[in-house]
Scaffold this motif. Sequence first.
Motif, PDB file in Angstrom:
ATOM      1  N   THR A 187      65.183  49.881  31.925  1.00 25.04           N
ATOM      2  CA  THR A 187      64.310  50.846  32.580  1.00 25.04           C
ATOM      3  C   THR A 187      63.493  51.552  31.507  1.00 25.04           C
ATOM      4  N   ARG A 241      54.291  53.536  32.348  1.00 23.30           N
ATOM      5  CA  ARG A 241      54.716  52.262  32.932  1.00 23.30           C
ATOM      6  C   ARG A 241      53.533  51.323  33.176  1.00 23.30           C
ATOM      7  N   VAL A 287      55.066  47.699  32.089  1.00 24.15           N
ATOM      8  CA  VAL A 287      55.042  46.449  32.844  1.00 24.15           C
ATOM      9  C   VAL A 287      54.797  45.259  31.923  1.00 24.15           C
ATOM     10  N   GLY A 341      59.166  53.646  37.779  1.00 30.39           N
ATOM     11  CA  GLY A 341      58.263  52.872  38.613  1.00 30.39           C
ATOM     12  C   GLY A 341      57.900  53.533  39.915  1.00 30.39           C
ATOM     13  N   ARG A 351      65.183  45.107  40.007  1.00 35.05           N
ATOM     14  CA  ARG A 351      63.769  44.851  40.290  1.00 35.05           C
ATOM     15  C   ARG A 351      63.548  43.690  41.258  1.00 35.05           C
ATOM     16  N   ALA A 400      58.024  44.320  30.281  1.00 30.98           N
ATOM     17  CA  ALA A 400      58.900  43.641  31.237  1.00 30.98           C
ATOM     18  C   ALA A 400      58.482  42.183  31.385  1.00 30.98           C
ATOM     19  N   TYR A 419      63.686  38.321  37.900  1.00 31.62           N
ATOM     20  CA  TYR A 419      63.949  39.718  37.556  1.00 31.62           C
ATOM     21  C   TYR A 419      65.433  40.068  37.679  1.00 31.62           C
ATOM     22  N   LYS A 426      63.494  41.783  44.768  1.00 33.93           N
ATOM     23  CA  LYS A 426      63.381  42.166  46.176  1.00 33.93           C
ATOM     24  C   LYS A 426      62.745  41.014  46.945  1.00 33.93           C
TER      25      LYS A 426
END
Length: 346
Positions: free
Chosen positions: A129, A284, A133, A316, A112, A136, A108, A114
């Motif tokens: 953005t 989303r 989903v 999100g 996004r 993406a 990602y 983490k």
Amino acid sequence: MSAPASLCLLRTSAIGDVTHVVPLVRTLQAAWPQTRLTWIVGKLERRLVGDLPGVDFVTFDKGAGKEGFRAVREALKGQQFDALLHMQVALRSNVLSLAVKARRRIGYDWARAKDLHSLVINERIPARTGEHVLDATGSFCEPLGLKQTQVRWDIPVSEDAMAWAHAQWPGDRPTLLVSPTSSHALRNWRPERYAAVIDHAHVRGWRTVLVGGPSTYERTMADAVMAACKTPPLDLTGKDTLKQLLAMLTRAQLLLTPDSGPMHMANAVGCKVLGLHAASNPDRSGPYSDRRWCANKYDEAARQYLGKPASDLPWGTKIEKPGVMDLISVDDVIDRFEAAAAQMGY
């Protein structure tokens, strides 16, 4: 670029997110039919997608602890991939990705990423953005030089599963499936409100069917819905497999559900979805193909719980607050039910 010899896809869970990966698989197969695809997927999720043709599956059993990681390492031992498409940012998945030997490790974008995701990748999807989903997920082919321009699922459903679904209810009477339980408790609607919609659909001449998994949590919700109904629906909670649920969704006209895996399964087979959205943004994470029938109170929830319109929230943002789903009234849902029924001619 030339077709890679092999690609590894890593997305283990959950049901809805795994459903979003299937169009990416179809895109890759259409562009590069000779490329060997290996998908690391969760144990439960494999029951839904594990028979996709042309894909080698490696099962990750997260419930098995260290043994689950060891089994994946053993299954991939000696394999080298041209690229890893690392589509899950959870810490567990980031650790799991270390079992994959690949020169290119696509993950990602910075916003996004983490849970140490950035430490196990060396390329990123485009930073965007405002996208669904599924889009993406589809963008993971872009660093490879492709673009997902069509969305196709075609998840196999066996003749046995279809026969089971047909045996549950005869005839072609319009059918409302109700899947009342999300794994996120704060996304769930009240049982008595589901019951009111079920009773309305029954009065309108629709067959109603209650579905859900075998967990105690889902059984408790189903029992509460059944108890509140004047005319109880056919209760198949805990009685079906994922493939049998998919078969039922191919037969049903409409699914009523909060933001959950069955929402995306229904969308994948063309069943209309009356999604309940206050805790999450349907643009989303709602049904990808058609969100016209959703009851959408996300903006109202943003204003009431976060003090600003949804348009001012980071994309999100989830508003999983106690009572947020009460913003969706029975009348709101009946309105969407009637709109969908009218569009279908019922």
